[in-house]
Design a protein around this motif. Structure first.
Motif, PDB file in Angstrom:
ATOM      1  N   UNK A  85       1.029  -1.322   0.003  1.00  0.00           N
ATOM      2  CA  UNK A  85       0.242  -0.024   0.175  1.00  0.00           C
ATOM      3  C   UNK A  85       0.696   1.271  -0.029  1.00  0.00           C
ATOM      4  N   UNK A  86       0.256   2.372  -0.246  1.00  0.00           N
ATOM      5  CA  UNK A  86       0.846   3.500  -0.503  1.00  0.00           C
ATOM      6  C   UNK A  86      -0.354   4.786  -0.365  1.00  0.00           C
ATOM      7  N   UNK A  87       0.295   5.921   0.059  1.00  0.00           N
ATOM      8  CA  UNK A  87      -0.302   7.259   0.507  1.00  0.00           C
ATOM      9  C   UNK A  87      -0.051   7.924  -0.867  1.00  0.00           C
ATOM     10  N   UNK A  88      -1.126   8.307  -1.612  1.00  0.00           N
ATOM     11  CA  UNK A  88      -0.884   9.169  -2.849  1.00  0.00           C
ATOM     12  C   UNK A  88      -1.600  10.179  -3.052  1.00  0.00           C
ATOM     13  N   UNK A  89      -1.102  11.356  -3.633  1.00  0.00           N
ATOM     14  CA  UNK A  89      -2.073  12.332  -4.065  1.00  0.00           C
ATOM     15  C   UNK A  89      -1.231  12.873  -5.549  1.00  0.00           C
ATOM     16  N   UNK A  90      -2.108  12.929  -6.469  1.00  0.00           N
ATOM     17  CA  UNK A  90      -1.672  13.538  -7.849  1.00  0.00           C
ATOM     18  C   UNK A  90      -2.687  14.508  -8.324  1.00  0.00           C
ATOM     19  N   UNK A  91      -1.828  15.451  -9.064  1.00  0.00           N
ATOM     20  CA  UNK A  91      -2.568  16.732  -9.419  1.00  0.00           C
ATOM     21  C   UNK A  91      -2.105  16.897 -10.725  1.00  0.00           C
ATOM     22  N   UNK A  92      -2.353  17.819 -11.388  1.00  0.00           N
ATOM     23  CA  UNK A  92      -2.009  18.261 -12.907  1.00  0.00           C
ATOM     24  C   UNK A  92      -0.395  18.500 -12.651  1.00  0.00           C
ATOM     25  N   UNK A  93       0.164  19.300 -11.767  1.00  0.00           N
ATOM     26  CA  UNK A  93       1.566  19.393 -11.489  1.00  0.00           C
ATOM     27  C   UNK A  93       2.065  19.269 -10.075  1.00  0.00           C
ATOM     28  N   UNK A  94       3.497  19.382  -9.884  1.00  0.00           N
ATOM     29  CA  UNK A  94       3.763  19.204  -8.681  1.00  0.00           C
ATOM     30  C   UNK A  94       3.390  20.213  -7.562  1.00  0.00           C
ATOM     31  N   UNK A  95       3.378  21.620  -7.877  1.00  0.00           N
ATOM     32  CA  UNK A  95       3.119  22.498  -7.089  1.00  0.00           C
ATOM     33  C   UNK A  95       1.467  22.463  -6.761  1.00  0.00           C
ATOM     34  N   UNK A  96       0.621  22.169  -7.629  1.00  0.00           N
ATOM     35  CA  UNK A  96      -0.764  21.988  -7.362  1.00  0.00           C
ATOM     36  C   UNK A  96      -0.835  20.742  -6.377  1.00  0.00           C
ATOM     37  N   UNK A  97      -0.134  19.848  -6.568  1.00  0.00           N
ATOM     38  CA  UNK A  97      -0.388  18.332  -5.661  1.00  0.00           C
ATOM     39  C   UNK A  97       0.192  18.817  -4.348  1.00  0.00           C
ATOM     40  N   UNK A  98       1.131  19.447  -4.192  1.00  0.00           N
ATOM     41  CA  UNK A  98       1.698  19.736  -2.656  1.00  0.00           C
ATOM     42  C   UNK A  98       0.831  20.782  -1.975  1.00  0.00           C
ATOM     43  N   UNK A  99       0.309  21.725  -2.799  1.00  0.00           N
ATOM     44  CA  UNK A  99      -0.826  22.482  -2.023  1.00  0.00           C
ATOM     45  C   UNK A  99      -1.909  21.778  -1.656  1.00  0.00           C
ATOM     46  N   UNK A 100      -2.531  20.632  -2.294  1.00  0.00           N
ATOM     47  CA  UNK A 100      -3.668  19.975  -1.937  1.00  0.00           C
ATOM     48  C   UNK A 100      -3.226  18.978  -0.871  1.00  0.00           C
ATOM     49  N   UNK A 101      -1.926  18.848  -0.877  1.00  0.00           N
ATOM     50  CA  UNK A 101      -1.627  17.858   0.528  1.00  0.00           C
ATOM     51  C   UNK A 101      -1.349  18.476   1.540  1.00  0.00           C
ATOM     52  N   UNK A 102      -1.580  19.703   1.602  1.00  0.00           N
ATOM     53  CA  UNK A 102      -1.320  20.542   2.927  1.00  0.00           C
ATOM     54  C   UNK A 102      -1.997  19.832   4.206  1.00  0.00           C
ATOM     55  N   UNK A 103      -3.288  19.631   4.100  1.00  0.00           N
ATOM     56  CA  UNK A 103      -3.910  19.056   5.421  1.00  0.00           C
ATOM     57  C   UNK A 103      -3.657  17.774   5.805  1.00  0.00           C
ATOM     58  N   UNK A 104      -2.757  17.047   5.037  1.00  0.00           N
ATOM     59  CA  UNK A 104      -2.501  15.708   5.462  1.00  0.00           C
ATOM     60  C   UNK A 104      -1.815  15.317   6.672  1.00  0.00           C
ATOM     61  N   UNK A 105      -0.726  16.382   6.973  1.00  0.00           N
ATOM     62  CA  UNK A 105      -0.014  16.361   8.203  1.00  0.00           C
ATOM     63  C   UNK A 105      -0.809  16.843   9.335  1.00  0.00           C
ATOM     64  N   UNK A 106      -1.983  17.434   9.226  1.00  0.00           N
ATOM     65  CA  UNK A 106      -2.909  17.681  10.336  1.00  0.00           C
ATOM     66  C   UNK A 106      -3.691  16.478  10.774  1.00  0.00           C
ATOM     67  N   UNK A 107      -4.031  15.761   9.512  1.00  0.00           N
ATOM     68  CA  UNK A 107      -4.953  14.444   9.895  1.00  0.00           C
ATOM     69  C   UNK A 107      -4.161  13.638  10.360  1.00  0.00           C
ATOM     70  N   UNK A 108      -2.876  13.332  10.109  1.00  0.00           N
ATOM     71  CA  UNK A 108      -2.045  12.223  10.496  1.00  0.00           C
ATOM     72  C   UNK A 108      -1.749  12.505  12.150  1.00  0.00           C
ATOM     73  N   UNK A 109      -1.535  13.867  12.256  1.00  0.00           N
ATOM     74  CA  UNK A 109      -1.184  14.222  13.847  1.00  0.00           C
ATOM     75  C   UNK A 109      -2.380  13.571  14.546  1.00  0.00           C
ATOM     76  N   UNK A 110      -3.657  13.707  14.057  1.00  0.00           N
ATOM     77  CA  UNK A 110      -4.883  13.446  14.963  1.00  0.00           C
ATOM     78  C   UNK A 110      -4.782  12.198  15.346  1.00  0.00           C
ATOM     79  N   UNK A 111      -4.600  11.030  13.878  1.00  0.00           N
ATOM     80  CA  UNK A 111      -4.365   9.588  14.403  1.00  0.00           C
ATOM     81  C   UNK A 111      -3.126   9.338  15.288  1.00  0.00           C
ATOM     82  N   UNK A 112      -2.082  10.109  15.246  1.00  0.00           N
ATOM     83  CA  UNK A 112      -0.934   9.639  15.748  1.00  0.00           C
ATOM     84  C   UNK A 112      -1.192  10.255  17.489  1.00  0.00           C
ATOM     85  N   UNK A 113      -1.800  10.988  17.676  1.00  0.00           N
ATOM     86  CA  UNK A 113      -2.016  11.478  19.150  1.00  0.00           C
ATOM     87  C   UNK A 113      -3.102  10.526  19.842  1.00  0.00           C
ATOM     88  N   UNK A 114      -3.577   9.570  19.102  1.00  0.00           N
ATOM     89  CA  UNK A 114      -4.625   8.489  19.517  1.00  0.00           C
ATOM     90  C   UNK A 114      -5.882   8.855  19.925  1.00  0.00           C
TER      91      UNK A 114
END
Length: 372
Positions: A262-291
């Motif tokens: 398995x792999x976490x993936x986010x694809x967009x038309x270009x790298x910059x757009x994908x990185x912006x769309x991926x911004x919330x992922x870290x906050x979401x992972x933090x909520x998982x990792x805090x238990x």
């Protein structure tokens, strides 16, 4: 030819959305996945997770089967510690009776042995250095021990099993499921029981695992296909696939090992757009990792307003660094590396984005590039 691509979906809620909206999005995504040519569509089983609506795989898979025609459907994974072998076989036997030959019964031992989980987590308390293996990032491991030992975990566990119930070991669960699928089951006096529905169901049984522990070894020893979690436990993926292959014994199911990674993936038309769309992922992972359980997936604006500490950043660093984010070409190149290093026979990708259109577009772009 590239290996097959499949999808794992959590029916994620987004900030401001609700469960019904999350489930409708998953149904739409499943239809699109079939159109895009994905091989399988699996759904997860998570409990007491505010941002995930996929808690009952068999129920959700029945809805998906009704609106699709040919894509294989499955669970990633049924948590065997919370059900009997009979209930699992009856649920998936019912699905197979209505939509024959389309289902993968993916099994995991999550929730089955809390003490064992803590014990396994403690194996990784000694710091291990991040490393690159033939181009694939293998980060430092994350320890779940504090979460397994938390009062919230104990509270959740009190609702997930009957009082005093002792879940069967993984091998015993597999024995029960195998016997019931083969059915009827006969005792030494000739008494018999038969799972109806269930007996004779055409199911492909899988095991899922995040380490080189019992699940990987059992899948190998029983000659079952195995799914290893790079997206959940990237630090241990090589250990998991190695333990599976080393333990493998040919069976009536498989002549050779079969590994899906398995792999976490986010694809967009270009790298910059994908990185912006991926911004919330870290906050979401933090909520998982805090238990506390995954929160509804934040918007980009909400994520940008989040105030980070050094401890927060360290908590999510491995998941963020091992998420494949970028243009179709960027992500495909990284997925080829993952496949090459793990020698995966198939890849299982999972994508979360705040906007459903962005999530669908990600899967569409990836499918086109992967098959080009």
């Amino acid at each position: 030819m590239p290996v097959p691509l499949s999808i794992l979906d959590l029916a994620p809620l987004v900030s401001g959305g609700d469960v019904a909206d999350a489930l409708r999005r998953t149904l739409d995504l499943a239809r699109r996945a079939e159109q895009f040519g994905y091989h399988r569509f699996w759904v997860a089983e998570h409990h007491f997770t505010p941002g995930v609506a996929s808690s009952q795989p068999a129920l959700l898979l029945g809805q998906i089967a009704a609106i699709t025609d040919r894509i294989r459907l499955g669970s990633g994974a049924v948590q065997t510690g919370f059900q009997t072998g009979l209930s699992i076989v009856e649920q998936f036997g019912l699905l197979d009776a209505l939509y024959p030959g389309r289902f993968d019964l993916g099994l995991g031992r999550s929730g089955q042995a809390k003490k064992e989980a803590v014990r396994e987590a403690k194996k990784h308390e000694t710091p291990q250095e991040e490393r690159i293996v033939d181009g694939l990032l293998i980060p430092k491991p994350f320890s779940w021990a504090p979460i397994f030992a938390s009062k919230r975990t104990a509270l959740a566990s009190s609702f997930l099993t009957q009082p005093g119930a002792e879940p069967l070991g993984l091998g015993d669960v597999l024995d029960q499921i195998g016997a019931l699928l083969a059915g009827p089951v006969v005792d030494d006096e000739g008494n018999q029981v038969i799972a109806t529905p269930g007996a004779g169901a055409d199911l492909s049984v899988w095991l899922l695992g995040s380490s080189g522990g019992e699940s990987a070894r059992t899948a190998g020893a029983r000659g079952l296909p195995f799914a290893a979690n790079y997206h959940v436990a990237p630090a241990q993926v090589l250990e998991a696939v190695e333990a599976y292959r080393e333990s493998f014994v040919p069976s009536a199911t498989l002549a050779e090992p079969y590994v899906m990674v398995s792999a976490d993936v986010l694809v967009a038309d270009d790298d910059a757009t994908a990185r912006r769309l991926a911004t919330p992922f870290a906050v979401w992972v933090r909520s998982v990792r805090t238990g506390l359980g995954a929160v509804p997936f934040p918007s980009i604006e909400e994520a940008e307003a989040h105030r980070w500490t050094d401890q927060d950043r360290a908590m999510v660093a491995d998941r963020v660094a091992t998420r494949f984010v970028g243009s179709p070409q960027t992500v495909t190149e990284r997925l080829h590396t993952l496949q090459r290093v793990t020698r995966a026979d198939e890849l299982l990708v999972t994508t979360i984005a705040y906007d459903h259109a962005d999530r669908v577009h990600s899967y569409e772009l990836l499918a086109k590039e992967w098959s080009a």
